[in-house]
Design an enzyme around this catalytic site. Structure first.
Site, PDB file in Angstrom:
ATOM      1  N   GLU A 429       0.806  -1.221   0.000  1.00 32.23           N
ATOM      2  CA  GLU A 429       0.000   0.000   0.000  1.00 32.23           C
ATOM      3  C   GLU A 429       0.838   1.270   0.000  1.00 32.23           C
ATOM      4  O   GLU A 429       0.784   2.082   0.922  1.00 32.23           O
ATOM      5  CB  GLU A 429      -0.972  -0.032   1.190  1.00 32.23           C
ATOM      6  CG  GLU A 429      -1.933  -1.188   1.037  1.00 32.23           C
ATOM      7  CD  GLU A 429      -2.976  -1.291   2.129  1.00 32.23           C
ATOM      8  OE1 GLU A 429      -2.636  -1.100   3.293  1.00 32.23           O
ATOM      9  OE2 GLU A 429      -4.128  -1.598   1.801  1.00 32.23           O
ATOM     10  N   GLU A 492      -4.442 -10.614   0.315  1.00 32.93           N
ATOM     11  CA  GLU A 492      -5.182 -10.508   1.572  1.00 32.93           C
ATOM     12  C   GLU A 492      -6.635 -10.813   1.249  1.00 32.93           C
ATOM     13  O   GLU A 492      -7.197 -10.248   0.313  1.00 32.93           O
ATOM     14  CB  GLU A 492      -5.077  -9.092   2.173  1.00 32.93           C
ATOM     15  CG  GLU A 492      -3.675  -8.729   2.605  1.00 32.93           C
ATOM     16  CD  GLU A 492      -3.553  -7.312   3.161  1.00 32.93           C
ATOM     17  OE1 GLU A 492      -4.528  -6.777   3.703  1.00 32.93           O
ATOM     18  OE2 GLU A 492      -2.446  -6.742   3.037  1.00 32.93           O
TER      19      GLU A 492
HETATM   20  C1  GAL Z   1      -4.995  -4.003   4.254  1.00 36.40           C
HETATM   21  C2  GAL Z   1      -3.579  -3.829   4.742  1.00 36.40           C
HETATM   22  C3  GAL Z   1      -3.305  -4.601   5.985  1.00 36.40           C
HETATM   23  C4  GAL Z   1      -4.414  -4.404   6.973  1.00 36.40           C
HETATM   24  C5  GAL Z   1      -5.701  -4.840   6.375  1.00 36.40           C
HETATM   25  C6  GAL Z   1      -6.896  -4.624   7.259  1.00 36.40           C
HETATM   26  O1  GAL Z   1      -5.367  -2.927   3.495  1.00 36.40           O
HETATM   27  O2  GAL Z   1      -2.679  -4.204   3.763  1.00 36.40           O
HETATM   28  O3  GAL Z   1      -2.082  -4.167   6.514  1.00 36.40           O
HETATM   29  O4  GAL Z   1      -4.511  -3.066   7.286  1.00 36.40           O
HETATM   30  O5  GAL Z   1      -5.947  -4.063   5.240  1.00 36.40           O
HETATM   31  O6  GAL Z   1      -6.807  -5.217   8.479  1.00 36.40           O
END
Ligand code: GAL
Length: 996
Positions: A429, A492
């Protein structure tokens, strides 16, 4: 307070990779050259700002006897009982003004001092290097009064050549650590801000003509099975000859010169994979130094839309992992981490993304050894710039180019020998920009053997693998069309915050259907709650705001599949069940075993079966399943079963490890499958059916029905000697964090029948539920009919100023010592909001401590999270039926209850039996607190003292979804207002004695 512009502290705001006597980045090596561990007790002094630090402290003669002691590694905010500040949590936002590269005047600065004695022979020859493995966020270093460097890059290794400053005998090392620096702008990961020297400090004696850097690239041709070991050394010419030996492979080679790289044919080798992590020990030695490298032979390639290792497509069953401990913060504890990784292996996880920085180096040793595919991510995140439209983002600012490149160098060089690493990630990010492109270019040139990953690159400028976070399955499928010929992952997904994520199985089915989708990484492994205590000493796990931060992101830091203390949440079992690499499918025609491992046949597994009637085993055995090679499947006939007995018949097959492995004992169950075999009705009962008893008014204005008592509104008061209160219908569940946070759009606002995408943005489910008044429904009794065969009540439930309501009819009957409840719920027209649940709520005495049931279990399950559940008989302590999430919320629901029995010392046993209505049975929640009590508390310790045991018999519950960061509950798992019904029997039994 002195201005930060004071020349002496200008380096804090310098945009620089680090300065001073920096040694070129090189591999983390297991060498026989001497080291001196500088961890342990240091002297410590904290200043509120950089400008206040004592200029004299770097002087070796400085008297630090008045200072405090601190242990290194540690974070000072986790020491000193608050005297040295407190942790602070933000996710995206910077906790200081967005004014790069400047930082606030209030910049906590910790001076760390220690003395050490140099081993006497170290000055006889060679060099002396000082190594920092991690300090946050910047350290200025003096040795014996000489400044030797400024160390930048919190989670990156830095070595300084201190040969000219170190001296025989006693030495004084001073490290001045500033919490904030220009580097904080590129280290904006979603985690606690935890200053300090949190990884090891080491002094190394580097021999003259030593093997400063060794890179073993161990390739294996998947077609021939032959390996090539390419040896690249960084050492002076006089270091040659260098011997390379691998006794297991019969490899014995002598390298005579400094050719860029030496390629050695090692003949047939076994491949390394996450499933079969075959390591070979290679010794690289010369007269001065011996280095031992555990290497694994594998080839990583991206070919079209396939990401291959050893010629086979990857399927990532991954998890994002931070270095985190609830007591020590980011200080690494190898035995604890090993235990956590064993837990991962036992839950079918095969991959780790080191979010969002290179981990402690030992993590990668463990991943090599235990078997995990690793995406190694650079220490880089500039997410806070997004709040200002990415204006001034360092990723596209040439001033930051060297910083970015240096970070890539230090990650790749330190970690390049690890077979587990299958991709380099530029960071997280950080928007887009030329500096990211430069990193990618450099990495590709340096290591063509691994692809480059970076999620924020949605135009694929820098990456070899297309990556997204929290995309819906529809968005992923769309990507397979818009990015043809590219491998795709979800770096993620299924955000594990609070209760959830639901919908994992939908992702898995989508990955199965589209080969370009290579799986993903759960966000994330562990809650980052920090163990602390209330003023009266009650321990609890803190999240954002709990340390008095005014600017924070609350509980968003607690979003793991294991709680901060390491307790697995139900999601871990669900994930394990969904992603199992061994799929067992049972059908009337037989059993199919599908081996989806990357490597290894099923010869290590035993396929046991058990035939249960009403949850009790009546026969068992082992299926004869011939070993199935990775990627293959086979079928076998079902065992011959006697299906004559009355009751509900189930066949359960488990695939369990025949022998112990490094990560699990023999008997460990990898996967479970079930087949319902139908219900055999009992023959005509000899016992006469008892006639129902009449409901009669009682003296207190209520009603008596057999041994049950009701108040004047028809609410249950007691059954026999047992106070059993209520029995009213409620729609409320304590919002989960997926219900109450809304980072993405909702399916709920769109027409559920037509929605296939994410729907539209809008308020969270909990906001909509509250707006609709579902937490404050008022009853209005419409009819109460005591009759010869029982008591019938009909009432409406509706919220203030709402025209929508539900009509509840409850029919109570008493016969043969049993209280029967039939309940029907009808929604009125006009509802535009989902319901959290439709539950019958009973309050029972607090003494109930044990539950046993025939239904689904052993863990909780919901409409979109039920793959791990099986049908059987289970028991658990009442305390263990719900989950102590960092924020109290709904948990512990188990669908399709057949029978439940509660027991407690001195209390009569209380049992519930259900009969299906239109094929459905209610689920249940047994908890020490009500939904309203859970709703009101922000931490578990804020829950009031329990006044009883709450039993919710849920005619229906809404799914879980993943909307705290991701998609909402899918339409098919949402509870839209609809008629529901249930039929249950309550029985009060004998009083339990001492054994409860
Ligand atoms: C993503 C980020 C993570 C964490 C997650 C939400 O955007 O890469 O570090 O913040 O969201 O828990």
């Amino acid at each position: 307070m002195p201005a930060t512009a004071s020349p002496d502290i200008a380096y804090i705001e310098e945009i620089s990779p680090g300065s001073g006597r920096r040694v070129a980045p090189r591999a983390h090596l297991d060498s026989d050259s001497p080291v001196l561990d500088l961890c342990g007790d240091w002297r410590f002094r904290l200043y509120p700002s950089a400008g206040e630090a004592d200029a004299a402290a770097s002087d070796p003669g400085f008297d630090d006897s008045g200072w405090d002691a601190i242990d290194v590694p540690s974070h000072w905010v986790l020491r000193g009982d608050g005297r040295w500040g407190r942790p602070a949590y933000t996710n995206v936002k910077y906790p200081f003004p967005l004014d790069p590269p400047h930082v606030p005047d209030a910049n906590p600065t910790g001076d760390h001092r220690r003395r050490f004695v140099l081993p006497p022979d170290w000055l006889a020859g060679g060099r002396v290097w000082l190594r920092f493995d991690g300090l946050e966020s910047l350290g200025r270093v003096w040795l014996n009064g000489h400044e030797v460097g400024v160390v930048r890059g919190s989670r990156l290794r830095q070595e300084l050549d201190v040969t000219d400053q170190v001296r025989a005998g006693g030495n004084v090392l001073v490290v001045r650590v500033h919490q904030w620096s220009a580097m904080s702008y590129v280290e904006d990961q979603d985690q606690w801000w935890l200053p300090g020297i949190f990884r090891e400090v080491t002094l190394l004696h580097r021999p003259d003509a030593g093997l400063d850097d060794v890179w073993l690239r161990a390739d294996r041709d998947p077609a021939t099975g032959r390996g090539t070991l390419t040896v690249e050394l960084s050492c002076p010419p006089e270091a040659y000859p260098v011997r390379v030996r691998c006794p297991e492979l019969g490899l014995e080679a002598e390298l005579r010169d400094a050719a860029a790289a030496h390629a050695l044919d090692v003949g047939p080798v076994e491949p390394w994979s996450a499933d079969v992590p075959r390591l070979y020990e290679v010794v690289v030695a010369n007269a001065a130094e011996t280095v031992t490298v555990r290497t694994g032979f594998r080839r990583v390639e991206v070919v079209g839309d396939a990401w291959l290792v050893n010629g086979r497509r990857l399927r990532l069953r991954g998890v994002n992992r931070h270095d985190f401990d609830p007591i020590e913060g980011r200080v690494f504890d190898a035995p604890k981490v090993r235990e956590a990784m064993l837990l991962m292996k036992r839950h079918n996880l095969n991959a780790i993304r080191t979010s969002h920085y290179p981990p402690h180096p030992v993590l990668l040793d463990l991943a090599d050894e235990l078997g995990f595919w690793v995406i190694d991510e650079c220490d880089l995140e500039t997410h806070g710039f997004e709040t200002n439209g990415w204006v001034g983002n360092p990723s596209d600012d040439p001033d930051w180019r060297e910083v970015y490149l240096d970070r890539a160098h230090r990650m790749v060089e330190r970690d390049k020998n690890h077979p587990c690493i299958i991709a380099w990630s530029l960071g997280n990010e950080s928007g887009q920009g030329g500096n990211l492109a430069a990193m990618a270019t450099w990495i590709r040139r340096r290591d063509p053997g691994r692809p480059v990953h970076y999620e924020n690159d949605h135009t694929d400028r820098y990456v070899d693998v297309v990556s997204r976070m929290y995309a819906t399955v529809e968005e992923l499928v769309e990507l397979t069309r818009t990015r043809p010929g590219r491998p795709i992952i979800e770096c993620e997904y299924v955000h594990a915050m609070g209760n959830g994520a639901g919908g994992i199985a939908t992702y898995e089915a989508t990955f199965d259907a589209h080969p370009a989708l290579h799986g993903g990484f759960v966000w994330e492994w562990r809650d980052h709650g920090i163990l602390t205590a209330t003023a009266d000493g009650t321990p609890f796990h803190a999240y954002g705001g709990d340390f008095g931060e005014v600017f924070h992101d609350g509980s968003f830091v607690c979003d793991g599949m294991v709680l901060a203390d390491g307790t697995p949440t139900p999601m871990l079992a669900e994930y394990a069940a969904v992603v199992t690499p061994i799929k067992v499918v049972l059908a009337a025609e037989g059993v199919t075993v599908d081996n989806r491992r990357h490597d290894g046949d099923t010869g290590d597994l035993t396929f046991g079966w058990v035939h249960e009637v009403d949850g009790r085993a009546v026969a068992s055995g082992v299926l004869a399943v011939p070993p199935v090679a990775a990627g293959d499947s086979t079928s076998a006939p079902l065992p011959t079963l006697d299906r004559g007995a009355a009751g509900e018949h189930w066949l359960t097959v488990t695939a369990a490890l025949a022998d112990r492995t490094p990560w699990a004992p023999a008997g460990h169950v990898v996967t479970t499958a079930q087949l319902p075999l139908g219900v055999v009705e009992p023959g005509a009962s000899a016992a006469p059916v008892a006639a129902p008893e009449p409901a009669v008014p009682s003296d207190d204005g209520g009603y008596a029905l057999g041994e049950a008592r009701f108040d004047r509104w028809g609410r249950l008061l007691s059954v026999g000697p047992l106070p059993a209160l209520g029995g009213e219908v409620t729609l409320w569940r304590a919002p989960t964090e997926n219900d109450s946070l809304a980072t993405r759009g909702s399916y709920e606002l769109a027409d559920p029948a037509e929605t296939m995408g994410l729907g539209v943005d809008g308020p969270s489910s909990a906001e909509r539920w509250r707006e609709a008044g579902l937490d404050r429904l008022q009853p209005r009794l419409v009819a109460l009919v005591p009759g010869p065969d029982g008591l019938t009540t009909r009432y409406l439930l509706a919220a203030a100023n709402s025209a929508q309501h539900l009509t509840v009819e409850q029919r109570w009957r008493w016969s043969a010592g049993t209280l029967q409840l039939d309940v029907d719920v009808q929604p009125s027209a006009g509802w535009t909001v989902t319901w959290p649940r439709v539950g019958v709520h009973l309050r029972l005495p607090a003494g109930y401590a044990e539950a046993s049931w025939f239904g689904t279990g052993p863990g909780e399950n919901y409409a979109d999270s039920r793959v791990a559940a099986r049908v059987g008989r289970f028991s658990a302590a009442v305390d263990d039926l719900t989950v102590r999430y960092a924020v109290p919320q709904e948990s512990g629901h188990r669908e399709a209850l057949r029978e439940l029995r509660l027991a407690g010392q001195g209390l009569p046993s209380f049992s519930v039996t259900t009969t299906p209505v239109a094929g459905a049975r209610p689920g249940f929640v047994v908890a020490r607190h009500s939904a309203e009590e859970w709703t009101a508390a922000r931490h578990p310790h804020e829950l009031p003292r329990s006044h009883g045991v709450h039993l919710y018999l849920d005619l229906a519950q809404h799914g879980l979804g993943s909307r705290s960061c991701g998609p909402d509950v899918r339409p098919e798992h949402a509870l839209w207002p609809r008629p529901v019904a249930a039929s249950v029997l309550f029985r009060v039994g004998h009083v339990d004695r001492a054994d409860g």
